[in-house]
Enzyme design. Structure first.
Site, PDB file in Angstrom:
ATOM      1  N   HIS A   1      33.779  36.915  33.163  1.00  0.00           N
ATOM      2  CA  HIS A   1      33.413  35.510  32.980  1.00  0.00           C
ATOM      3  C   HIS A   1      32.312  35.055  33.930  1.00  0.00           C
ATOM      4  O   HIS A   1      31.353  34.410  33.517  1.00  0.00           O
ATOM      5  CB  HIS A   1      34.665  34.640  33.162  1.00  0.00           C
ATOM      6  N   SER A  56      30.389  28.502  31.573  1.00  0.00           N
ATOM      7  CA  SER A  56      31.711  28.233  31.025  1.00  0.00           C
ATOM      8  C   SER A  56      31.731  26.888  30.295  1.00  0.00           C
ATOM      9  O   SER A  56      31.125  26.746  29.246  1.00  0.00           O
ATOM     10  CB  SER A  56      32.751  28.301  32.146  1.00  0.00           C
ATOM     11  N   ASP A  89      34.667  39.237  29.117  1.00  0.00           N
ATOM     12  CA  ASP A  89      35.339  37.937  29.156  1.00  0.00           C
ATOM     13  C   ASP A  89      35.993  37.637  27.813  1.00  0.00           C
ATOM     14  O   ASP A  89      35.405  37.871  26.758  1.00  0.00           O
ATOM     15  CB  ASP A  89      34.318  36.846  29.489  1.00  0.00           C
TER      16      ASP A  89
END
Length: 714
Positions: free
Chosen positions: A537, A261, A477
């Protein structure tokens, strides 16, 4: 442990119904880590300024496949002014959790795993994604852990680090306060529950939450991380590949850094900083007798938000035109967001203004020049509001476009476990656990760190040094979507003529086992981009076997498609030019309300129940009625352990192989080894259910000249 504040009288029946199954201790704060039993404290043999506190957690704390696998938890402590010339008048107590590989730990690779945020704990990675164990319910009021089949300790020694300072279990100074579960804030001034139920307002010990006592830019976090690793590797030289290099491996032996991320920002800059420090050591500007070389073999970026100047335009595209046929934005809204990205003084132009200001006024990226902070924060606000933000009106998860909010996946059970007294004593921590620190996230927000970066150029630099760079993206995601990730891969390749062949490399199947293709990969040399099917994600949580397989092939230096040994100097994948596989979206899952993650997991109706003191909480989950909770399967008592107690099914002795290369095998009886493919499964065995979806790939055709133009404009 958090404790209830006994300020008002709660009906005894209600209190017992609501909290009988929460493992809480009244009237206690966690003891300082050095006050717990079996904690060893040493000064770094390399840098005497650095202190390391550590212990071996008792068996069952994080259950591994083999009982012989060693684990260490603790803190690396940096004194004030250690980061000079960066201003730092506070202690940095960085928490780590290290786990040995299942096989041949003395010669296994070392992988560092850090989550993003900024401000998110890497215990997310350990307990929800890639760690050796996962938290499970053993009985009412009893949580424990069981070994994870596809934990990354299957092929590597793994070090999880809570960073920057004050994130997760890390802290600057111990500060007693109260955690408001309703809005996830920590209050330090004496106060009552202010009209809300006392059971949602829990006493504990935390870091100070002073934004001036931590990093506020990725650059500062990189300096802190380098010093932290200096301390850890000096204290545990037996796990430093530079020291334990064996003669069975050819070429340099280095550390693997995997990030996620916001790690798309952390990873490139951290790695580039490590290499910069190595250069200073070689030139004599850093003393070799007081520092250690931190050499990287590979950098893995999972679902990385790397650079909005490249990825920004793909947010509205993905929201309207994805491989699941979901229209989270109408075509008109998509076009409006796209126009906002490209318009005069829009997102793209403001990013450029930010970077111009950084170069001229804050080249060290220390976040201490107000004008630069204002320009960069304005760019970040503009991009978030006009380009990324319109998606929020869809009500869909930022992390999984197939799901309506709130989403119950991955489970948040581990939050309850990490706040039990027995766990905190077992790992020797000084503070209560919180998954994210909003004060740290806000500190990065105020400097506009999100838009400052030079990560594309840093990734190109790492490739020039021979570091393997792997981009790994799940295709469900939104917030760091795979379309933008693919564009990042092209932008990196544009940094060097040596990687021009990356454009002509096609997408090859990622063969995970004899019956399953888990995604596709484009790879040339040391650069790869993987699209993982049916993953949100937190990719390893959604597709654990595929994520592990890709990870292991990256660190072993094989081809990512089959896992076969190749010459990465010339190797490239063959296949189609676009990743055209489409999937059917799964049904949206029924919400599960975890009281330590109310805002992200509970519906408005469930929040009202909590506020009114209704329902029953069992092992951290809110139920309407006591009968809604079900006893775990009997097999759990055999497979799960808890601090001080090993599960009966645990294997005592780990396996020993002659070299790390021997990990490229797979055991049918014990979860060890990495699958090596010899053929591709049939089309019917690829991914999950497949159907025809209208997906316009012409929107994604990026010419080399376009990518190079975007890249060189940074």
């Amino acid at each position: 442990m958090y404790t209830f504040r006994p300020r008002i009288a709660i009906p005894l029946i209600l209190a017992l119904n609501l909290f009988s199954s929460l493992s809480l201790v009244l009237g206690q704060y966690p003891k300082p880590s050095f006050a717990t039993t079996n904690v060893t404290t040493i000064r770094s043999p390399v840098d005497r300024d650095i202190v390391i506190h550590f212990k071996s957690p008792p068996v069952g704390t994080c259950t591994t496949v083999f009982q012989a696998q060693k684990q260490y938890t603790g803190y690396v402590v940096l004194p004030p002014r250690k980061l000079a010339p960066i201003q730092q008048n506070y202690y940095v107590n960085t928490f780590f959790w290290f786990i040995e590989a299942r096989t041949n730990a003395s010669n296994a690779p070392l992988t560092i795993f850090i989550n993003g945020g900024p401000g998110s704990s890497s215990m997310v990675g350990l307990f929800q994604e890639a760690g050796p164990c996962e938290v499970v319910e053993i009985a009412r009021g009893k949580l424990g852990t069981q070994a994870r089949e596809w934990g990354w300790d299957r092929s590597s020694n793994v070090l999880f680090i809570d960073q920057p300072n004050q994130v997760g279990f890390s802290f600057d100074k111990l500060t007693n306060g109260s955690l408001d579960l309703i809005d996830s804030t920590v209050n330090f001034a004496p106060s009552s529950a202010a009209g809300q139920p006392e059971h949602t307002y829990l006493d504990g010990t935390f870091s100070s939450n002073n934004a001036n006592a931590s990093a506020n830019t990725t650059e500062i976090a990189a300096h802190s991380m380098w010093h932290m690793l200096q301390g850890f590797l000096a204290a545990f030289p037996q796990y430093n590949p530079a020291v334990t290099m064996n003669n069975t491996q050819s070429g340099p032996v280095g550390i693997n850094l995997f990030t996620e991320s916001y790690g798309g920002k952390y990873g490139p800059l951290f790695a580039a900083h490590f290499e910069s420090q190595n250069a200073l050591r070689r030139s004599g500007k850093l003393p070799k007798n007081k520092t250690l070389e931190i050499r990287l073999a590979s950098l893995g970026i999972i679902q990385g938000c790397v650079d909005d100047a490249v990825q920004g335009r793909f947010y509205p595209i993905f929201a309207n035109n994805n491989t699941y046929g979901i229209k989270a934005l109408s075509l008109a809204d998509q076009q409006n967001a796209a126009s906002s990205y490209l318009s005069a003084n829009g997102c793209q132009q403001q990013i450029q203004s930010c970077r111009t200001a950084v170069t001229s006024m804050d080249p060290g990226n220390e976040g201490d020049v107000d004008r630069v902070n204002q320009v960069c924060k304005s760019a970040q606000d503009s991009c978030s509001r006009t380009v990324i933000g319109p998606y929020l009106t869809s009500g869909r998860s930022l992390y999984d476009i197939t799901q309506i909010m709130p989403s119950p996946f991955p489970p948040s059970t581990y939050l309850e476990y990490l706040n039990t007294a027995e766990l905190q004593s077992a790992i020797g921590v000084a503070v209560n656990y919180t998954e994210s620190n909003s004060a740290i996230g806000n500190a990065f927000l105020q400097t506009g760190d999100y838009e400052r970066g030079d990560q594309i150029h840093q990734l190109g630099y790492l490739l020039s040094l021979g570091v393997r760079v792997a981009l790994i993206y799940g295709d469900r995601d939104y917030v760091c979507n795979w379309l933008g990730g693919e564009a990042i891969s092209f932008a990196i390749a544009a940094q060097s003529p040596a990687y021009s062949r990356f454009y002509s490399a096609g997408y090859a199947p990622i063969v995970v086992n004899s019956t399953y293709v888990g995604g596709v990969v484009r790879q040339f040399g040391n650069l790869s981009f993987s699209r993982i099917y049916d993953a949100g994600h937190l990719v390893p949580a959604y597709q654990p076997e595929t994520a592990f397989t890709v990870f292991s092939r990256v660190i072993l230096g094989t081809d990512l498609s089959f896992g076969q040994p190749v010459d990465l100097g010339t190797y490239q994948t063959n296949g189609t030019g676009n990743a055209t596989y489409t999937s059917k979206a799964p049904e949206s899952a029924k919400p599960t309300c975890w009281i330590r993650n109310i805002n992200n997991t509970c519906t408005d109706e469930q929040k009202n129940k909590i506020f009114k003191g209704e329902g029953e909480v069992v092992n951290g989950i809110l139920y309407d009625n006591p009968s809604d909770w079900h006893t775990p399967a009997s097999s759990i008592s055999v497979e799960a352990g808890y601090p001080g107690t090993a599960p009966p099914a645990m294997t005592a002795t780990s396996l020993v192989s002659s070299s790390p290369g021997d990990m490229a095998t797979s055991s049918k009886d014990i979860p060890t080894g990495v699958y090596v493919a010899t053929a591709t499964p049939s089309t019917s065995q690829r991914g999950s259910s497949c159907k025809s979806i209208a997906f316009d790939f012409s929107l994604l055709l990026l010419s080399c000249s376009m990518i190079m133009m975007v890249t060189y404009a940074l």
